[in-house]
Design a protein around this motif. Structure first.
Motif, PDB file in Angstrom:
ATOM      1  N   GLN A 146      93.873 -30.722 -27.250  1.00 62.20           N
ATOM      2  CA  GLN A 146      95.160 -30.752 -26.560  1.00 62.20           C
ATOM      3  C   GLN A 146      96.270 -30.879 -27.607  1.00 62.20           C
ATOM      4  O   GLN A 146      96.192 -31.722 -28.506  1.00 62.20           O
ATOM      5  CB  GLN A 146      95.227 -31.932 -25.600  1.00 62.20           C
ATOM      6  CG  GLN A 146      94.145 -31.914 -24.527  1.00 62.20           C
ATOM      7  CD  GLN A 146      94.178 -33.170 -23.676  1.00 62.20           C
ATOM      8  OE1 GLN A 146      95.196 -33.851 -23.568  1.00 62.20           O
ATOM      9  NE2 GLN A 146      93.042 -33.490 -23.063  1.00 62.20           N
ATOM     10  N   PHE A 147      97.305 -30.035 -27.474  1.00 61.53           N
ATOM     11  CA  PHE A 147      98.413 -30.022 -28.427  1.00 61.53           C
ATOM     12  C   PHE A 147      99.715 -30.319 -27.687  1.00 61.53           C
ATOM     13  O   PHE A 147      99.939 -29.841 -26.581  1.00 61.53           O
ATOM     14  CB  PHE A 147      98.562 -28.636 -29.077  1.00 61.53           C
ATOM     15  CG  PHE A 147      97.483 -28.286 -30.051  1.00 61.53           C
ATOM     16  CD1 PHE A 147      97.755 -28.213 -31.415  1.00 61.53           C
ATOM     17  CD2 PHE A 147      96.195 -27.997 -29.632  1.00 61.53           C
ATOM     18  CE1 PHE A 147      96.769 -27.878 -32.317  1.00 61.53           C
ATOM     19  CE2 PHE A 147      95.203 -27.654 -30.520  1.00 61.53           C
ATOM     20  CZ  PHE A 147      95.490 -27.597 -31.882  1.00 61.53           C
ATOM     21  N   SER A 148     100.572 -31.064 -28.335  1.00 60.10           N
ATOM     22  CA  SER A 148     101.965 -31.149 -27.899  1.00 60.10           C
ATOM     23  C   SER A 148     102.819 -31.175 -29.161  1.00 60.10           C
ATOM     24  O   SER A 148     102.421 -31.745 -30.181  1.00 60.10           O
ATOM     25  CB  SER A 148     102.213 -32.397 -27.048  1.00 60.10           C
ATOM     26  OG  SER A 148     101.940 -33.569 -27.789  1.00 60.10           O
ATOM     27  N   THR A 149     103.979 -30.528 -29.087  1.00 58.43           N
ATOM     28  CA  THR A 149     104.782 -30.379 -30.291  1.00 58.43           C
ATOM     29  C   THR A 149     106.260 -30.333 -29.959  1.00 58.43           C
ATOM     30  O   THR A 149     106.660 -29.924 -28.869  1.00 58.43           O
ATOM     31  CB  THR A 149     104.391 -29.090 -31.056  1.00 58.43           C
ATOM     32  OG1 THR A 149     105.201 -28.969 -32.218  1.00 58.43           O
ATOM     33  CG2 THR A 149     104.593 -27.854 -30.186  1.00 58.43           C
ATOM     34  N   THR A 150     107.043 -30.791 -30.887  1.00 56.40           N
ATOM     35  CA  THR A 150     108.491 -30.573 -30.902  1.00 56.40           C
ATOM     36  C   THR A 150     108.824 -30.070 -32.299  1.00 56.40           C
ATOM     37  O   THR A 150     108.095 -30.328 -33.259  1.00 56.40           O
ATOM     38  CB  THR A 150     109.266 -31.868 -30.623  1.00 56.40           C
ATOM     39  OG1 THR A 150     108.916 -32.837 -31.621  1.00 56.40           O
ATOM     40  CG2 THR A 150     108.943 -32.413 -29.256  1.00 56.40           C
ATOM     41  N   ASN A 154      97.460 -23.301 -20.410  1.00 53.75           N
ATOM     42  CA  ASN A 154      98.380 -24.260 -19.799  1.00 53.75           C
ATOM     43  C   ASN A 154      99.586 -24.548 -20.705  1.00 53.75           C
ATOM     44  O   ASN A 154      99.895 -25.699 -21.032  1.00 53.75           O
ATOM     45  CB  ASN A 154      97.658 -25.569 -19.469  1.00 53.75           C
ATOM     46  CG  ASN A 154      96.507 -25.360 -18.517  1.00 53.75           C
ATOM     47  OD1 ASN A 154      96.605 -24.571 -17.576  1.00 53.75           O
ATOM     48  ND2 ASN A 154      95.397 -26.047 -18.763  1.00 53.75           N
ATOM     49  N   VAL A 155     100.253 -23.481 -21.113  1.00 52.70           N
ATOM     50  CA  VAL A 155     101.406 -23.616 -22.005  1.00 52.70           C
ATOM     51  C   VAL A 155     102.629 -24.028 -21.197  1.00 52.70           C
ATOM     52  O   VAL A 155     102.986 -23.380 -20.210  1.00 52.70           O
ATOM     53  CB  VAL A 155     101.679 -22.292 -22.748  1.00 52.70           C
ATOM     54  CG1 VAL A 155     102.879 -22.435 -23.675  1.00 52.70           C
ATOM     55  CG2 VAL A 155     100.447 -21.864 -23.542  1.00 52.70           C
ATOM     56  N   SER A 212     103.577 -28.063 -24.837  1.00 51.46           N
ATOM     57  CA  SER A 212     102.187 -28.526 -24.811  1.00 51.46           C
ATOM     58  C   SER A 212     101.274 -27.376 -24.402  1.00 51.46           C
ATOM     59  O   SER A 212     101.670 -26.463 -23.677  1.00 51.46           O
ATOM     60  CB  SER A 212     102.024 -29.701 -23.845  1.00 51.46           C
ATOM     61  OG  SER A 212     102.325 -29.298 -22.518  1.00 51.46           O
ATOM     62  N   PHE A 213     100.035 -27.427 -24.904  1.00 50.91           N
ATOM     63  CA  PHE A 213      99.039 -26.416 -24.551  1.00 50.91           C
ATOM     64  C   PHE A 213      97.663 -26.922 -24.963  1.00 50.91           C
ATOM     65  O   PHE A 213      97.533 -27.892 -25.729  1.00 50.91           O
ATOM     66  CB  PHE A 213      99.342 -25.073 -25.225  1.00 50.91           C
ATOM     67  CG  PHE A 213      99.485 -25.154 -26.729  1.00 50.91           C
ATOM     68  CD1 PHE A 213      98.386 -25.016 -27.570  1.00 50.91           C
ATOM     69  CD2 PHE A 213     100.733 -25.355 -27.292  1.00 50.91           C
ATOM     70  CE1 PHE A 213      98.530 -25.094 -28.940  1.00 50.91           C
ATOM     71  CE2 PHE A 213     100.889 -25.427 -28.666  1.00 50.91           C
ATOM     72  CZ  PHE A 213      99.779 -25.296 -29.493  1.00 50.91           C
TER      73      PHE A 213
END
Length: 1005
Positions: free
Chosen positions: A705-709, A680-681, A698-699
Motif C-alpha cells: 500500500q502506497f500513499s504519497t505527497t 485503487n488510485v 494513494s494506491f
C-alpha cells in the motif's frame, strides 16, 4: 601461360584478402581516433553505438569506407532538447594510405543517406550548429596533431530533410526529399565548387509569411571559392523553382563577422507561363498542357552589409504584360493579366521599405479584378490603395480548375484605404465584402454547404482607431440542411467593444469533409448558442460583471485524432454551460486513447486567460476512470509508436504550463504505468505557478500500500526540482527491486531478501533531461521497518562468517526490526540498528552509493566461547588481555568496504565490554557528517523541518514587532520635534494673523 594465370589468380586472392582484412585490422584504431576527435572538437552530444560502426574497402575503393549507422548529434545548454542532426546512414571515404601510415587520416568524401538536419538560430543570434571547439582552446601541439585531415573533394546527400530557422530575422527554409551532390577540393584555398540540388518540396518563409510554399527546386550552381579571403563568387548557375528559372550574379564576402552582399538576379526566361507555375495549386501534371501568352520581366538586387546591426539594401521589379492562361479542359480563359510592381529598400532599414503595386488587373472569364496599392514604410505605414472585384464563383471555376468541387454565388469586394497606420491610428477605410447565395460542394462528401450569405463592412472615416466599425451584420448557412447563423460586431479598435450572437449546429464530420484538416480526424456534433457583449477594457481589468456572456454547448460523439494526439480522444456526451465568470463541464463521458474517463468540473477566469496576458486559467475537475493506461501516452516523437517508460530515451524536461491554476481530483480503479499495475488510485493533483503538486495520493501495487505527497517544480528547466513523501506498507523486497530504479541503485541488497518491509521516507532532488532523478542530488530521511525478511546469500555476511567462524550469521530471519536512514548526495546512510541472530547481538550501520561502493561498520556482541583460536589471538592483541578465559562475551568491530558484489571484511577493533551500539553509532555519525560536509547538504526533514519552520516564523514575528516599535518611536519623535518647533516659532516670530494652515507633519507622506 599457365604460370601467368596462376600468378594472376594468386594476386587476385591476395588483393581480395587484403581488402577483407584491412577493415578488420584498422577498425579499432579508427574508432578510437573518431572518439578522440569528437571529444576534442565537438561541443555537443554525439550519440552512436559501437556495433553500428563498420569499415569496407569494396564499397568505396580505392578509399576505405567508414560507415556509421544511427548517428545523432544533440546540442547542449539552450539546445539540449534539440536534435541538430539525425543521420541513419553516414559514410566517409578515407584515404587508404593515410590510414595505413597512421599519421593523419584524410577524409576524401562524405555521403549521407536520408539525413534529417535542423539548423536553428535563436533571437540572440546563437546558432545550434556552432558546436566546434575553437582552435584557441587547444594547445599548439594538439593543433598540429589532428587525427583527421579534411581533404574532401566530393559530398552527397540522398533523400534528405533540411530545416533552417533563423528567429533573429525571422527567416526559414524547409526542404524535403533533397538530392544534393557537390565537388571541389576543400584542401585548397582557391577552387571552383560545383553543386547540384533538387528538392521535391521547398518552402521559404519570412516574417511568418510563406513567400515560396511547397515548390519543386532544382539548382545547378558553380561558385568560385576564395577561402583565404572568405569570398564566394557566383559563376555559372541556374535556380529553377517549378518552371521559373532564375539566374544569380555577384559575390558574398565574409572577411570579418560582417557579411558583404553584392548580388543581382533576374528571370532567365520571359514567358508568362514560367512565373505562372509559382501560383499555388497550378503546378500539377496538367500544367504542361496549359495555354499561356504574355511576357514577364523579373529582376532585383541585394547590396550592402548584413550583421546584427544592419541589413543590406534590396530591390525587386516585376512586370507582366498581357498575360493569359487557359486550361485545356476548361471553357474560359483568364485574360488581360497586367502587373506592374516594385519593392525597394535603399538603406537596409526595413521600416524604409517601399512597396508600389502600380497596376493589378485580370479578367477571370467575364469577371474583372482591379487593384493598386502603395505602402511606404512599415512603422509607421503609409497606405494608399484600393481593390475592386465582382466575381461569379461559378464563372471562376470555368477558368481555374477545382477538381471535384462545385462553387456558386456572387462575391462582391470593394475596399479603399488611405492614410497612416500605427498604434491607435488607422488609414481612412471603407470596405465591403458580400457573398450572396453561396454554395460549396465537394466530391469527397456529398452534403453541400449551401445558402451561404455573408454581409460585412469595415468603416473608418477619421483615421482614429477608436472610430473603426467592423460589422458582420449577417452570416447564415446550411450544412447538410442543418443551420448555423449569427452576427458579430466590433467597434473602437483602441478599446474594442464586441457584440456577438452565434447559434446552430456544427456537424464536424461534414465540416471537415468540406474543409479537411491535414493529419487530423475530427467527427461529432456541437449544438449550442453563444451570446457575448462587452468591452475589452472590462475584460482586461477583470470586471467580468460588466460583460454579458452566456451559452450552452451540447457535445455528442466527438472523435479527435491527430499527429500530435495519435492515441485519439472520444467524448460520447458532455454539456458545457458558461456565463461571465465560469464554464461548467457536466457529465463528460468518453475515452482518452483506450482509457475510459468521466469528468465534471468548472473553469473560471477564462476571459482573462483568453484575452489578457499573464492571467491564470483556474479550474477544478473531478476525473474518474475504471482503467487508465499511461504507457499509451509514451510515444516516440519520430514514429508515433508506443515506447515503454523503462526504455525511453531522454525526450526533454516536461514543463508545467504557466498561467494555469488547476486542481484535479482523481479516482481510478486501475492505472498501468510501465511494468506497474496500480490499483485503487485516489488523490489530488494541482497545477499552479509552474509547479505540480500531489496531495494525499494513494494506491496499491506489488502487494503493498502506497500513499504519497509531493511536488514537481519546473520553473527552472535546467534544474527542475522534485520532493516526495512516501508511506509504504507491506511491500515485497524483490518486487521493489525489480520495479524501482532508485532501489536498484541505492539498495541492491533488496534483490537478495525474501519478505516484506514498510517505510516512511521523505526525499527530494533534481530531475535530469530524461525525467529521472539525478542521483547525486538526492537528499532524504526516513524510517524503514522490516516486517519479515529471510536474509541469505549476501556476500558481506558470507565473508563475516568466514572471518569470525560464526556460521549462523550467513542465513537468518529478521522480524519487526526498524532502522532510520538518510539519503545525502546520492549516498544511502543507514543509521545504527540492533538485531540478534541466536545468542549473537549485532549492530549495523554505514553507507553505500549509486556506484556500488559500500562502507559499513558491523559490531558483534558474541559469547567468548564461540571465538576461534585465530580470532582470539587478534582480540587479545587488540585489547591487551592475556586470555579470553573467564570472559562471558566480547565485542568485535568489523569493517565492510569496497564493492557491494565483492566486499572486503576486516577486524577493526575489539572490546571486552558490551558496547556494540555505541561503537557503530560513533563511526556512522562521523561518516554521515563527512558525507554532508562533502556535498554541502544539511536539509532538515520531518520533525527537523517543522522546528526550522517554527523558528523561521518566530524570527519573522520578532522582526515585525521590532519594526513596528521602531516605527512608533520614530513617529513619536517626529511629533515631538514638530511640536517643539511650532512653540519656538510662536515665541520668536512677530504676531501676525494666520493666513494659511501649516502642514500636519505627523501624517504619513
Amino acid at each position: 601461360m599457365r604460370k601467368v594465370f596462376i600468378g594472376l589468380a594468386v594476386f587476385i586472392v591476395v588483393l581480395l584478402a587484403a581488402a577483407a582484412l584491412i577493415p578488420i585490422f584498422f577498425k579499432d584504431k579508427i574508432k578510437e581516433r573518431l572518439d578522440k576527435e569528437i571529444a576534442k572538437s565537438i561541443n555537443a552530444r554525439v550519440l552512436y553505438e559501437t556495433n553500428n560502426v563498420s569499415l569496407s574497402l569494396f564499397r568505396t575503393f580505392p578509399d576505405l569506407g567508414l560507415s556509421v549507422k544511427e548517428l545523432t548529434i544533440v546540442g547542449k545548454d539552450s539546445f539540449q532538447r534539440d536534435t541538430l542532426a539525425y543521420l541513419p546512414d553516414f559514410n566517409l571515404g578515407l584515404d587508404l594510405m593515410s590510414v595505413i601510415s597512421g599519421d593523419q587520416i584524410e577524409i576524401n568524401s562524405v555521403q549521407m543517406n536520408e539525413p534529417r538536419l535542423k539548423l536553428l538560430v535563436l533571437k540572440s543570434g546563437r546558432a545550434n550548429w556552432d558546436i566546434f571547439i575553437p582552435d584557441t582552446a587547444a594547445t599548439p601541439e594538439a593543433q598540429d596533431t589532428a587525427d583527421f585531415k579534411m581533404g574532401i573533394e566530393e559530398w552527397k546527400i540522398n533523400n534528405g530533410q533540411i530545416v533552417y530557422q533563423d528567429l533573429s530575422i525571422p527567416f526559414g527554409v524547409n526542404a524535403y526529399n533533397v538530392q544534393h551532390t557537390g565537388s571541389g577540393d576543400l584542401a585548397k584555398d582557391v577552387f571552383d565548387m560545383e553543386t547540384k540540388t533538387q528538392a521535391e518540396r521547398f518552402t521559404m518563409t519570412y516574417g511568418g509569411v510563406n513567400y515560396i510554399e511547397n515548390k519543386k527546386l532544382d539548382a545547378d550552381v558553380t561558385m568560385a571559392m576564395d577561402l583565404a579571403n572568405m569570398k564566394y563568387t557566383f559563376k555559372d548557375n541556374n535556380f529553377r523553382i517549378n518552371d521559373f528559372a532564375l539566374g544569380m550574379a555577384g559575390s558574398i564576402a565574409m572577411p570579418t563577422d560582417d557579411i558583404n552582399l553584392d548580388l543581382t538576379f533576374k528571370a532567365l526566361e520571359t514567358d508568362f507561363k514560367n512565373i505562372f507555375s509559382l501560383v499555388p495549386g497550378v503546378f500539377t501534371d496538367k500544367f504542361k498542357d496549359v495555354k499561356t501568352d504574355g511576357k514577364v520581366a523579373f529582376n532585383g538586387y541585394v547590396k550592402g552589409i548584413f550583421n546584427e546591426a544592419s541589413m543590406p539594401g534590396f530591390g525587386v521589379n516585376l512586370k507582366v504584360n498581357s498575360g493569359t492562361f487557359q486550361y485545356p479542359d476548361l471553357p474560359q480563359a483568364a485574360r488581360n493579366i497586367n502587373i506592374d510592381m516594385s519593392v525597394k529598400n535603399a538603406d537596409g532599414n526595413i521600416d524604409h521599405t517601399l512597396v508600389d503595386v502600380r497596376k493589378l488587373h485580370l479578367d477571370l472569364g467575364k469577371n474583372p479584378v482591379d487593384g493598386r496599392v502603395v505602402i511606404d514604410g512599415l512603422e509607421p505605414m503609409k497606405i494608399d490603395g484600393n481593390l475592386k472585384a465582382k466575381l461569379d464563383l461559378a464563372e471562376v471555376t470555368k477558368v481555374f480548375p477545382l477538381e471535384g468541387t462545385t462553387l456558386r454565388g456572387l462575391l462582391d469586394i470593394d475596399a479603399n484605404a488611405k492614410g497612416v497606420y500605427f498604434e491607435n491610428h488607422m488609414p481612412v477605410v471603407t470596405a465591403a465584402l458580400n457573398l450572396t447565395n453561396g454554395y460549396v460542394k465537394s466530391s469527397e462528401f456529398p452534403a453541400p454547404l449551401e445558402q451561404v450569405n455573408v454581409t460585412s463592412t469595415v468603416v473608418n472615416r477619421t483615421g482614429n482607431a477608436a472610430d473603426t466599425d467592423i460589422q458582420v451584420s449577417r452570416f447564415k448557412m446550411l450544412l447538410d440542411k442543418e443551420p448555423l447563423e449569427g452576427r458579430v460586431s466590433i467597434k473602437n479598435l483602441a478599446q474594442p467593444q464586441f457584440d456577438a450572437d452565434i447559434r446552430g449546429v456544427l456537424d464536424l464530420t461534414k465540416l471537415t469533409k468540406i474543409f479537411p484538416i491535414e493529419g487530423t480526424t475530427l467527427s461529432g456534433r456541437l449544438n449550442g448558442n453563444i451570446l457575448a457583449k462587452g468591452k475589452m477594457t472590462d475584460v482586461d481589468a477583470g470586471r467580468y460583471g460588466n460583460v454579458q456572456a452566456s451559452g450552452t454547448v451540447q457535445i455528442t460523439q466527438l472523435n479527435y485524432k491527430s499527429t500530435d494526439l495519435p492515441q485519439g480522444m472520444r467524448i460520447n456526451s458532455a454539456k458545457a454551460t458558461f456565463n461571465n465568470e465560469k464554464v461548467a463541464l457536466q457529465g463528460l463521458d468518453g475515452f482518452l486513447g483506450k482509457s475510459d474517463v468521466q469528468m465534471d468540473g468548472t473553469v473560471s477566469n477564462y476571459m482573462g486567460y483568453l484575452f489578457s496576458e499573464n492571467q491564470p486559467l483556474r479550474g477544478n475537475f473531478s476525473l474518474r476512470s475504471n482503467s487508465f493506461n499511461v504507457n499509451e501516452w509514451m510515444v516516440d516523437e519520430h514514429t508515433g509508436q508506443t515506447v515503454p517508460a523503462s526504455t525511453q530515451q531522454a525526450q526533454g524536461v516536461v514543463q508545467v504550463p504557466a498561467n494555469l491554476d488547476m486542481v484535479l481530483t482523481t479516482q481510478a480503479g486501475t492505472v498501468i504505468y510501465d511494468n506497474l499495475k496500480l490499483q485503487n488510485v485516489k488523490g489530488k493533483v494541482s497545477l499552479k505557478d509552474q509547479i505540480a503538486r500531489l496531495e494525499d495520493v494513494s494506491f496499491n501495487t506489488l502487494g503493498g500500500q502506497f500513499s504519497t505527497t509531493g511536488s514537481y517544480d519546473s520553473r527552472d528547466l535546467i534544474h527542475p526540482k522534485f520532493s516526495f513523501g512516501l508511506d509504504i506498507k507491506n511491500l515485497d523486497f524483490q518486487e521493489s527491486f525489480n520495479s524501482f530504479n532508485t532501489i536498484q541503485r541505492l539498495a541492491p541488497i533488496a534483490k537478495l531478501l525474501k519478505g516484506e518491509f514498510s517505510s516512511k521516507f521523505n526525499f527530494s532532488g533534481e530531475l535530469g533531461s530524461d525525467m529521472m532523478p539525478v542521483m547525486s542530488s538526492l537528499t532524504g530521511k526516513g524510517m524503514i521497518e522490516v516486517v519479515e525478511a529471510v536474509v541469505a546469500n549476501v556476500q558481506a555476511l558470507a565473508k563475516i562468517s568466514q572471518l569470525t567462524n560464526l556460521k549462523e550469521v550467513q542465513n537468518f530471519t529478521l522480524k519487526n526490526r526498524g532502522f532510520a536512514a538518510e539519503i545525502v548526495g546520492g549516498n544511502l546512510v543507514v543509521k545504527p540498528f540492533d538485531f540478534a541472530v541466536g545468542d549473537i547481538k549485532m549492530t549495523v550501520g554505514g553507507t553505500n552509493n549509486v556506484s556500488g561502493k559500500v562502507d559499513y561498520v558491523v559490531a558483534m556482541d558474541v559469547p567468548s566461547g564461540k571465538v576461534g583460536n585465530a580470532l582470539a589471538g587478534k582480540i587479545t592483541s587488540l585489547t591487551g588481555v592475556q586470555s579470553l578465559n573467564g570472559l562471558e562475551r566480547v565485542t568485535l568491530q568489523l569493517g565492510v568496504t569496497g564493492n557491494y558484489n565483492d566486499p572486503a571484511v576486516a577486524l577493526k577493533g575489539s572490546s571486552l565490554k558490551a558496547e556494540a551500539s555505541s561503537l557503530v553509532k560513533q563511526v556512522v555519525t562521523s561518516k554521515l557528517e563527512g558525507v554532508k560536509e562533502k556535498y554541502n547538504v544539511n536539509v532538515p526533514t520531518n520533525k527537523d523541518s517543522l522546528k526550522v519552520e517554527l523558528a523561521r516564523k518566530q524570527q519573522e514575528m520578532e522582526l515585525k514587532a521590532r519594526q513596528e516599535l521602531e516605527q512608533k518611536r520614530q513617529e513619536a519623535e517626529q511629533k515631538l520635534k514638530a511640536e517643539a518647533k511650532s512653540r519656538l516659532n510662536k515665541l520668536l516670530a512677530p504676531r501676525k494673523p494666520t493666513t494659511s494652515t501649516p502642514a500636519d507633519t505627523t501624517k504619513k507622506q
